[in-house]
Design an enzyme around this catalytic site. Structure first.
Site, PDB file in Angstrom:
ATOM      1  N   ASP A 190      34.852  59.017  34.793  1.00 54.91           N
ATOM      2  CA  ASP A 190      35.759  58.118  35.516  1.00 54.91           C
ATOM      3  C   ASP A 190      34.876  57.336  36.477  1.00 54.91           C
ATOM      4  O   ASP A 190      34.343  57.901  37.447  1.00 54.91           O
ATOM      5  CB  ASP A 190      36.820  58.935  36.270  1.00 54.91           C
ATOM      6  N   SER A 209      34.024  38.551  32.447  1.00 53.24           N
ATOM      7  CA  SER A 209      35.079  37.737  31.853  1.00 53.24           C
ATOM      8  C   SER A 209      34.947  36.330  32.405  1.00 53.24           C
ATOM      9  O   SER A 209      34.526  36.142  33.557  1.00 53.24           O
ATOM     10  CB  SER A 209      36.442  38.303  32.257  1.00 53.24           C
ATOM     11  N   ALA A 263      43.376  40.047  41.406  1.00 54.01           N
ATOM     12  CA  ALA A 263      42.577  41.285  41.450  1.00 54.01           C
ATOM     13  C   ALA A 263      41.478  41.229  40.397  1.00 54.01           C
ATOM     14  O   ALA A 263      40.299  41.477  40.680  1.00 54.01           O
ATOM     15  CB  ALA A 263      43.485  42.501  41.210  1.00 54.01           C
ATOM     16  N   TYR A 264      41.869  40.849  39.200  1.00 57.50           N
ATOM     17  CA  TYR A 264      40.920  40.815  38.086  1.00 57.50           C
ATOM     18  C   TYR A 264      39.846  39.760  38.321  1.00 57.50           C
ATOM     19  O   TYR A 264      38.648  40.032  38.183  1.00 57.50           O
ATOM     20  CB  TYR A 264      41.700  40.527  36.803  1.00 57.50           C
ATOM     21  N   LYS A 278      35.809  40.381  38.852  1.00 61.22           N
ATOM     22  CA  LYS A 278      34.807  39.932  37.871  1.00 61.22           C
ATOM     23  C   LYS A 278      33.827  38.934  38.498  1.00 61.22           C
ATOM     24  O   LYS A 278      32.640  38.918  38.146  1.00 61.22           O
ATOM     25  CB  LYS A 278      35.496  39.327  36.645  1.00 61.22           C
ATOM     26  N   VAL A 283      39.950  38.940  23.347  1.00 63.46           N
ATOM     27  CA  VAL A 283      39.852  39.937  22.274  1.00 63.46           C
ATOM     28  C   VAL A 283      41.174  40.704  22.160  1.00 63.46           C
ATOM     29  O   VAL A 283      41.777  41.079  23.174  1.00 63.46           O
ATOM     30  CB  VAL A 283      38.695  40.930  22.570  1.00 63.46           C
TER      31      VAL A 283
END
Ligand SMILES: NC(=O)c1ccc[n+]([C@@H]2O[C@H](COP(=O)([O-])OP(=O)(O)OC[C@H]3O[C@@H](n4cnc5c(N)ncnc54)[C@H](OP(=O)(O)O)[C@@H]3O)[C@@H](O)[C@H]2O)c1
Length: 237
Positions: free
Chosen positions: A65, A146, A160-161, A165, A194
């Site tokens: 983790d 990304s 957040a993403y 990144k 993807v």
């Protein structure tokens, strides 16, 4: 995890029980790597490893983790003890493609959770394996990023993403600069859109997304470092 200590090269892939990480393990094992398949649920990791390598000779599942310091240390200790070398680290694990959120109203607890996995997870794992990487002949670190983290194309949404990144891309540049003298090539890779649990339907096949990651994991010694690529071609930061 008994293995030949002189060959083959060892690769560690995080978040590899499904999706792009799983396919990266499959492709690296096909290319002759011994792959440590990191999975936060060990049973799922073992099942994934058995699908790729029923004989258990080329792929080893390890509980990992990336948001848990103790889990990362235990993984690094085990790899050090049982394999004694690492050539490739693929930081693939990530969460929270928060299409429902906006920066102006985002739940900062959620943003923090994304950072803990997507940024600090990759940072922790890389730091923990660096002593082994530095010892090896062709060390490579791949940050699975990304285009969502590209400052140039950012215009609102998935806070957040995107922030996690973008920060991962910054970490890529810092590590590449600091580790250049140790011959460690560090690059950020966008796999494209993807078709996975995260990507949803309509994306490209996972084999194609993973191939761009494997490209960065198997670069020649005179390959690039500190870059951001998709399918082996530069992407704007
Ligand atoms: N799919 C796309 O279109 C796309 C596009 C651009 C970039 N990417 C990037 O590609 C990478 C892989 O994405 P994917 O589409 O394969 O995602 P996915 O299908 O959602 O799989 C994510 C993997 O990460 C693992 N993971 C999550 N949190 C973890 C933690 N704390 N520790 C260890 N493992 C953890 C998950 O484990 P569990 O099974 O335990 O949840 C799972 O194995 C990510 O970095 C993602 O941001 C994907």
């Amino acid at each position: 995890m008994a293995a030949d200590r002189t060959t083959p090269p060892v690769a560690v892939v995080t978040g590899a029980n499904r999706g792009i990480g799983y396919e990266v393990v499959r492709q690296l094992a096909d290319r002759g790597h011994h792959v440590v398949l990191g999975s936060r649920d060990l049973d799922r990791g073992r099942a994934a490893a058995a699908r790729i390598d029923p004989g258990g000779e080329r792929v080893t599942a390890v509980q990992l983790d990336v948001s848990d310091e103790a889990s990362v240390s235990a993984m690094a200790d085990r790899v050090t003890r049982e394999l004694g070398r690492v050539s490739v680290v693929v930081n693939n694990a990530a969460i929270l493609y928060d299409t429902w959120a906006q920066a102006r109203s985002a739940d900062l607890g959620e943003v923090q959770r994304a950072l803990d996995t997507n940024l600090f997870g990759a940072w922790r794992v890389t730091q923990a394996l660096l002593p082994l990487l530095r010892r090896g002949p062709h060390p490579r670190v791949v940050m699975v990023s990304s285009e969502g983290g590209s400052l140039q194309s950012m215009s609102g949404g998935t806070p957040a993403y995107s922030v996690s990144k973008a920060a991962l891309n910054a970490l890529t540049r810092l590590l590449a600069g600091e580790l250049r003298r140790d011959r460690v090539l560090v690059n950020a890779i966008c796999p494209g859109w993807v078709a996975t649990d995260m990507g949803g339907r309509g994306g490209r096949p996972v084999t194609e997304g993973a191939a761009g990651v494997v490209w960065a994991a198997t670069l020649p010694d005179d390959g690039p470092t500190g870059g951001f690529f998709r399918d082996g071609k530069p992407v704007p930061w």
